[in-house]
Design a protein around this motif. Sequence first.
Motif, mmCIF file in Angstrom:
data_model
loop_
_atom_site.group_PDB
_atom_site.id
_atom_site.type_symbol
_atom_site.label_atom_id
_atom_site.label_comp_id
_atom_site.label_asym_id
_atom_site.label_seq_id
_atom_site.Cartn_x
_atom_site.Cartn_y
_atom_site.Cartn_z
ATOM 1 N N PRO A 56 4.812 8.792 -9.826
ATOM 2 C CA PRO A 56 5.939 9.202 -8.987
ATOM 3 C C PRO A 56 5.485 9.529 -7.567
ATOM 4 O O PRO A 56 4.399 10.048 -7.359
ATOM 5 C CB PRO A 56 6.469 10.466 -9.665
ATOM 6 N N HIS A 57 6.332 9.181 -6.601
ATOM 7 C CA HIS A 57 6.086 9.546 -5.212
ATOM 8 C C HIS A 57 6.933 10.790 -4.930
ATOM 9 O O HIS A 57 8.156 10.703 -4.849
ATOM 10 C CB HIS A 57 6.463 8.404 -4.267
ATOM 11 N N THR A 58 6.299 11.927 -4.810
ATOM 12 C CA THR A 58 7.030 13.181 -4.630
ATOM 13 C C THR A 58 7.353 13.408 -3.155
ATOM 14 O O THR A 58 6.684 12.884 -2.265
ATOM 15 C CB THR A 58 6.213 14.370 -5.158
ATOM 16 N N GLY A 59 8.386 14.185 -2.911
ATOM 17 C CA GLY A 59 8.767 14.548 -1.556
ATOM 18 C C GLY A 59 9.368 13.407 -0.757
ATOM 19 O O GLY A 59 9.315 13.412 0.466
ATOM 20 N N HIS A 60 9.942 12.441 -1.428
ATOM 21 C CA HIS A 60 10.516 11.283 -0.743
ATOM 22 C C HIS A 60 11.995 11.550 -0.501
ATOM 23 O O HIS A 60 12.794 11.534 -1.426
ATOM 24 C CB HIS A 60 10.319 10.037 -1.611
ATOM 25 N N ASP A 61 12.372 11.777 0.761
ATOM 26 C CA ASP A 61 13.758 12.131 1.068
ATOM 27 C C ASP A 61 14.543 10.979 1.685
ATOM 28 O O ASP A 61 15.649 11.161 2.160
ATOM 29 C CB ASP A 61 13.808 13.349 1.983
ATOM 30 N N HIS A 62 13.994 9.787 1.665
ATOM 31 C CA HIS A 62 14.636 8.616 2.250
ATOM 32 C C HIS A 62 15.143 7.721 1.118
ATOM 33 O O HIS A 62 14.447 7.519 0.127
ATOM 34 C CB HIS A 62 13.602 7.850 3.094
ATOM 35 N N THR A 63 16.346 7.182 1.254
ATOM 36 C CA THR A 63 16.889 6.272 0.258
ATOM 37 C C THR A 63 16.689 4.838 0.727
ATOM 38 O O THR A 63 17.117 4.478 1.828
ATOM 39 C CB THR A 63 18.396 6.529 0.027
ATOM 40 N N HIS A 64 16.016 4.034 -0.079
ATOM 41 C CA HIS A 64 15.772 2.643 0.268
ATOM 42 C C HIS A 64 16.910 1.757 -0.211
ATOM 43 O O HIS A 64 17.543 2.023 -1.228
ATOM 44 C CB HIS A 64 14.465 2.149 -0.365
ATOM 45 N N GLY A 65 17.140 0.705 0.525
ATOM 46 C CA GLY A 65 18.157 -0.278 0.184
ATOM 47 C C GLY A 65 18.381 -1.186 1.369
ATOM 48 O O GLY A 65 17.703 -1.076 2.402
ATOM 49 N N GLU A 66 19.324 -2.088 1.240
ATOM 50 C CA GLU A 66 19.613 -3.032 2.308
ATOM 51 C C GLU A 66 19.905 -2.289 3.609
ATOM 52 O O GLU A 66 20.704 -1.351 3.641
ATOM 53 C CB GLU A 66 20.806 -3.903 1.918
ATOM 54 N N GLY A 67 19.195 -2.643 4.670
ATOM 55 C CA GLY A 67 19.414 -2.033 5.975
ATOM 56 C C GLY A 67 18.697 -0.724 6.199
ATOM 57 O O GLY A 67 18.943 -0.048 7.200
ATOM 58 N N CYS A 68 17.777 -0.320 5.293
ATOM 59 C CA CYS A 68 17.096 0.976 5.436
ATOM 60 C C CYS A 68 15.992 0.945 6.486
ATOM 61 O O CYS A 68 15.449 1.979 6.854
ATOM 62 C CB CYS A 68 16.530 1.459 4.099
ATOM 63 N N GLY A 69 15.621 -0.272 6.951
ATOM 64 C CA GLY A 69 14.593 -0.374 7.968
ATOM 65 C C GLY A 69 13.200 -0.643 7.442
ATOM 66 O O GLY A 69 12.262 -0.767 8.218
#
Length: 98
Positions: A56-69
């Motif tokens: 697991p990658h802890t402390g990840h507050d970004h949501t990935h998906g189409e257009g996330c950069g």
Amino acid sequence: MTIPHVEHAGHDHVHGDGCGHAAVPHGDHVDYAHEGHLHRAHDGHFDECEIAGHVPHTGHDHTHGEGCGHDAVPHGEHVDYLHDGHRHAAHEDHYDDH
């Protein structure tokens, strides 16, 4: 994280700058996304380069998906996203390092 030495047999394509596959920095080497998995150069051939186990990658507050950069890299039956020098994949309510 354990990366087994599993040679990708029959690989006649040479990866590198401009080869057309996504380059993924991974520790002390570069992986190339190809045919739904990752390859890395090793002693004149290419190896599969996969992390074994659940990391697991802890402390990840970004949501990935189409257009996330972040660059999307097809990986088996899901999509990984290149982020902070490694790949993340959605898993249940968190992201895993791949």
